[in-house]
Design a protein around this motif. Structure first.
Motif, PDB file in Angstrom:
ATOM      1  N   SER A  75       0.807  -1.222   0.000  1.00 31.02           N
ATOM      2  CA  SER A  75       0.000   0.000   0.000  1.00 31.02           C
ATOM      3  C   SER A  75       0.846   1.280   0.000  1.00 31.02           C
ATOM      4  O   SER A  75       0.405   2.308  -0.490  1.00 31.02           O
ATOM      5  CB  SER A  75      -0.933   0.012   1.218  1.00 31.02           C
ATOM      6  OG  SER A  75      -0.174   0.004   2.410  1.00 31.02           O
ATOM      7  N   ASP A  76       2.063   1.199   0.516  1.00 33.94           N
ATOM      8  CA  ASP A  76       2.929   2.384   0.552  1.00 33.94           C
ATOM      9  C   ASP A  76       3.807   2.512  -0.697  1.00 33.94           C
ATOM     10  O   ASP A  76       4.693   3.359  -0.750  1.00 33.94           O
ATOM     11  CB  ASP A  76       3.802   2.370   1.811  1.00 33.94           C
ATOM     12  CG  ASP A  76       4.705   1.140   1.900  1.00 33.94           C
ATOM     13  OD1 ASP A  76       4.735   0.329   0.943  1.00 33.94           O
ATOM     14  OD2 ASP A  76       5.381   0.992   2.930  1.00 33.94           O
ATOM     15  N   GLY A  77       3.551   1.667  -1.691  1.00 32.88           N
ATOM     16  CA  GLY A  77       4.315   1.725  -2.938  1.00 32.88           C
ATOM     17  C   GLY A  77       5.570   0.870  -2.939  1.00 32.88           C
ATOM     18  O   GLY A  77       6.169   0.654  -3.987  1.00 32.88           O
ATOM     19  N   LYS A  78       5.979   0.373  -1.782  1.00 36.05           N
ATOM     20  CA  LYS A  78       7.136  -0.531  -1.713  1.00 36.05           C
ATOM     21  C   LYS A  78       6.714  -1.894  -2.232  1.00 36.05           C
ATOM     22  O   LYS A  78       5.531  -2.164  -2.426  1.00 36.05           O
ATOM     23  CB  LYS A  78       7.637  -0.652  -0.275  1.00 36.05           C
ATOM     24  CG  LYS A  78       8.213   0.629   0.277  1.00 36.05           C
ATOM     25  CD  LYS A  78       8.691   0.420   1.692  1.00 36.05           C
ATOM     26  CE  LYS A  78       9.204   1.716   2.287  1.00 36.05           C
ATOM     27  NZ  LYS A  78       9.547   1.567   3.704  1.00 36.05           N
ATOM     28  N   ARG A  79       7.683  -2.761  -2.453  1.00 39.66           N
ATOM     29  CA  ARG A  79       7.394  -4.111  -2.936  1.00 39.66           C
ATOM     30  C   ARG A  79       7.865  -5.150  -1.922  1.00 39.66           C
ATOM     31  O   ARG A  79       8.936  -5.028  -1.358  1.00 39.66           O
ATOM     32  CB  ARG A  79       8.079  -4.365  -4.265  1.00 39.66           C
ATOM     33  CG  ARG A  79       7.564  -3.473  -5.372  1.00 39.66           C
ATOM     34  CD  ARG A  79       8.076  -3.938  -6.723  1.00 39.66           C
ATOM     35  NE  ARG A  79       7.780  -2.982  -7.756  1.00 39.66           N
ATOM     36  CZ  ARG A  79       6.620  -2.886  -8.392  1.00 39.66           C
ATOM     37  NH1 ARG A  79       5.645  -3.686  -8.074  1.00 39.66           N
ATOM     38  NH2 ARG A  79       6.444  -1.990  -9.329  1.00 39.66           N
ATOM     39  N   SER A  80       7.041  -6.169  -1.728  1.00 44.24           N
ATOM     40  CA  SER A  80       7.437  -7.356  -0.979  1.00 44.24           C
ATOM     41  C   SER A  80       7.773  -8.406  -2.019  1.00 44.24           C
ATOM     42  O   SER A  80       7.103  -8.498  -3.053  1.00 44.24           O
ATOM     43  CB  SER A  80       6.299  -7.880  -0.099  1.00 44.24           C
ATOM     44  OG  SER A  80       6.149  -7.083   1.038  1.00 44.24           O
ATOM     45  N   TYR A  81       8.796  -9.179  -1.742  1.00 45.40           N
ATOM     46  CA  TYR A  81       9.177 -10.174  -2.737  1.00 45.40           C
ATOM     47  C   TYR A  81       9.609 -11.477  -2.077  1.00 45.40           C
ATOM     48  O   TYR A  81      10.009 -11.507  -0.917  1.00 45.40           O
ATOM     49  CB  TYR A  81      10.295  -9.640  -3.638  1.00 45.40           C
ATOM     50  CG  TYR A  81      11.599  -9.402  -2.915  1.00 45.40           C
ATOM     51  CD1 TYR A  81      12.569 -10.389  -2.871  1.00 45.40           C
ATOM     52  CD2 TYR A  81      11.845  -8.203  -2.266  1.00 45.40           C
ATOM     53  CE1 TYR A  81      13.763 -10.185  -2.192  1.00 45.40           C
ATOM     54  CE2 TYR A  81      13.030  -7.985  -1.596  1.00 45.40           C
ATOM     55  CZ  TYR A  81      13.986  -8.989  -1.567  1.00 45.40           C
ATOM     56  OH  TYR A  81      15.161  -8.785  -0.892  1.00 45.40           O
ATOM     57  N   VAL A  82       9.499 -12.539  -2.845  1.00 39.90           N
ATOM     58  CA  VAL A  82       9.941 -13.867  -2.433  1.00 39.90           C
ATOM     59  C   VAL A  82      10.861 -14.381  -3.530  1.00 39.90           C
ATOM     60  O   VAL A  82      10.418 -14.562  -4.671  1.00 39.90           O
ATOM     61  CB  VAL A  82       8.751 -14.843  -2.255  1.00 39.90           C
ATOM     62  CG1 VAL A  82       9.241 -16.240  -1.927  1.00 39.90           C
ATOM     63  CG2 VAL A  82       7.787 -14.335  -1.200  1.00 39.90           C
ATOM     64  N   PRO A  83      12.154 -14.607  -3.217  1.00 39.88           N
ATOM     65  CA  PRO A  83      13.038 -15.189  -4.223  1.00 39.88           C
ATOM     66  C   PRO A  83      12.709 -16.672  -4.422  1.00 39.88           C
ATOM     67  O   PRO A  83      12.588 -17.408  -3.453  1.00 39.88           O
ATOM     68  CB  PRO A  83      14.438 -15.018  -3.642  1.00 39.88           C
ATOM     69  CG  PRO A  83      14.265 -14.593  -2.228  1.00 39.88           C
ATOM     70  CD  PRO A  83      12.827 -14.275  -1.991  1.00 39.88           C
ATOM     71  N   ILE A  84      12.507 -17.066  -5.665  1.00 41.38           N
ATOM     72  CA  ILE A  84      12.205 -18.472  -5.974  1.00 41.38           C
ATOM     73  C   ILE A  84      13.543 -19.129  -6.308  1.00 41.38           C
ATOM     74  O   ILE A  84      13.965 -19.190  -7.456  1.00 41.38           O
ATOM     75  CB  ILE A  84      11.216 -18.612  -7.151  1.00 41.38           C
ATOM     76  CG1 ILE A  84      10.059 -17.620  -7.030  1.00 41.38           C
ATOM     77  CG2 ILE A  84      10.731 -20.057  -7.265  1.00 41.38           C
ATOM     78  CD1 ILE A  84       9.214 -17.739  -5.808  1.00 41.38           C
ATOM     79  N   ASP A  85      14.190 -19.604  -5.271  1.00 44.97           N
ATOM     80  CA  ASP A  85      15.546 -20.105  -5.334  1.00 44.97           C
ATOM     81  C   ASP A  85      15.610 -21.372  -4.475  1.00 44.97           C
ATOM     82  O   ASP A  85      15.128 -21.360  -3.341  1.00 44.97           O
ATOM     83  CB  ASP A  85      16.465 -19.001  -4.785  1.00 44.97           C
ATOM     84  CG  ASP A  85      17.919 -19.370  -4.661  1.00 44.97           C
ATOM     85  OD1 ASP A  85      18.265 -20.557  -4.733  1.00 44.97           O
ATOM     86  OD2 ASP A  85      18.729 -18.446  -4.471  1.00 44.97           O
ATOM     87  N   PRO A  86      16.185 -22.469  -4.983  1.00 44.20           N
ATOM     88  CA  PRO A  86      16.216 -23.698  -4.182  1.00 44.20           C
ATOM     89  C   PRO A  86      17.029 -23.573  -2.893  1.00 44.20           C
ATOM     90  O   PRO A  86      16.926 -24.430  -2.020  1.00 44.20           O
ATOM     91  CB  PRO A  86      16.811 -24.745  -5.120  1.00 44.20           C
ATOM     92  CG  PRO A  86      17.381 -24.013  -6.267  1.00 44.20           C
ATOM     93  CD  PRO A  86      16.754 -22.660  -6.310  1.00 44.20           C
ATOM     94  N   CYS A  87      17.825 -22.510  -2.739  1.00 43.09           N
ATOM     95  CA  CYS A  87      18.544 -22.280  -1.478  1.00 43.09           C
ATOM     96  C   CYS A  87      17.649 -21.656  -0.426  1.00 43.09           C
ATOM     97  O   CYS A  87      18.072 -21.454   0.708  1.00 43.09           O
ATOM     98  CB  CYS A  87      19.777 -21.413  -1.705  1.00 43.09           C
ATOM     99  SG  CYS A  87      21.109 -22.310  -2.504  1.00 43.09           S
ATOM    100  N   GLN A  88      16.414 -21.347  -0.785  1.00 43.88           N
ATOM    101  CA  GLN A  88      15.433 -20.845   0.177  1.00 43.88           C
ATOM    102  C   GLN A  88      14.687 -22.059   0.745  1.00 43.88           C
ATOM    103  O   GLN A  88      14.027 -22.791  -0.002  1.00 43.88           O
ATOM    104  CB  GLN A  88      14.438 -19.895  -0.495  1.00 43.88           C
ATOM    105  CG  GLN A  88      15.045 -18.612  -1.006  1.00 43.88           C
ATOM    106  CD  GLN A  88      15.449 -17.693   0.141  1.00 43.88           C
ATOM    107  OE1 GLN A  88      15.005 -17.820   1.281  1.00 43.88           O
ATOM    108  NE2 GLN A  88      16.329 -16.758  -0.176  1.00 43.88           N
TER     109      GLN A  88
END
Length: 189
Positions: A75-88
């Protein structure tokens, strides 16, 4: 000294629910999670991501070994992200569950603006010789209790509530969550 049976049950929060606390971004935790999911049968995998990430995260998992990112604008214009990486570790758990035909549920609370928490953690290389239970138990004295009414507390309570709901349909649920959340999810449960 802690007995082996007590250590083994440190992540159990009911007869149906087992937690797997992880250090995000750790390949060592990814391997430990992979091993646990493949050796300890479960009929439901829950992860500490909000439901709005499910479609794009699972789409990204289909594209592995290419690394992608799932993003949402807040809502504040920032981005949430999730890296799709097998090390996660969360991604590894979802990948294994998908391959094994285990239902997957994204149970974290949706928030308008995610508030990250930071903590200096020991090197996860210790997992090569140390059980996950002992590694995580050693962190307990340094994991800060969330403030009353904080986003962290509300998220822990929400995930505990979601686990109760999943118990109506499943008998062997595994929740992969942050090492910073597991004591408070367990307490809220």
């Amino acid at each position: 000294s802690t007995t082996p049976s007590l250590m083994k049950n440190i992540f159990s929060i009911s007869d149906k629910v087992q937690l797997l606390p992880v250090v995000h971004g750790s390949g060592n935790f990814s391997q430990a999670v992979r091993k646990k999911i493949l050796t300890d049968a479960c009929d439901c995998l829950a992860v500490c991501l909000p439901p709005e990430f499910q479609a794009t995260v699972e789409e990204g998992i289909e594209k592995l070994p290419y690394i992608t990112v799932s993003c949402l604008e807040e809502s504040d214009g920032k981005r949430s992200y999730v890296p799709i990486d097998p090390c996660q570790p969360v991604i590894m758990s979802l990948r294994i569950a998908r391959e094994e035909g285990i239902p997957r549920h994204f149970i974290d609370r949706s928030v308008a603006s995610f508030e990250p928490r930071h903590m200096m953690l020991p090197d996860t290389f210790a997992l090569k010789q140390l059980p996950m239970e002992k590694f995580c138990a050693s962190l307990l004295p340094s994991i800060e209790r969330p403030g009353a009414g904080s986003q962290h507390e509300k998220r822990a309570r929400w995930m505990a509530y979601q686990l109760h709901k999943l118990e109506m349909d499943y008998s062997r649920i595994v929740l992969v969550c942050s090492v910073l959340d597991w004591p408070w999810i367990k307490e809220a449960y």
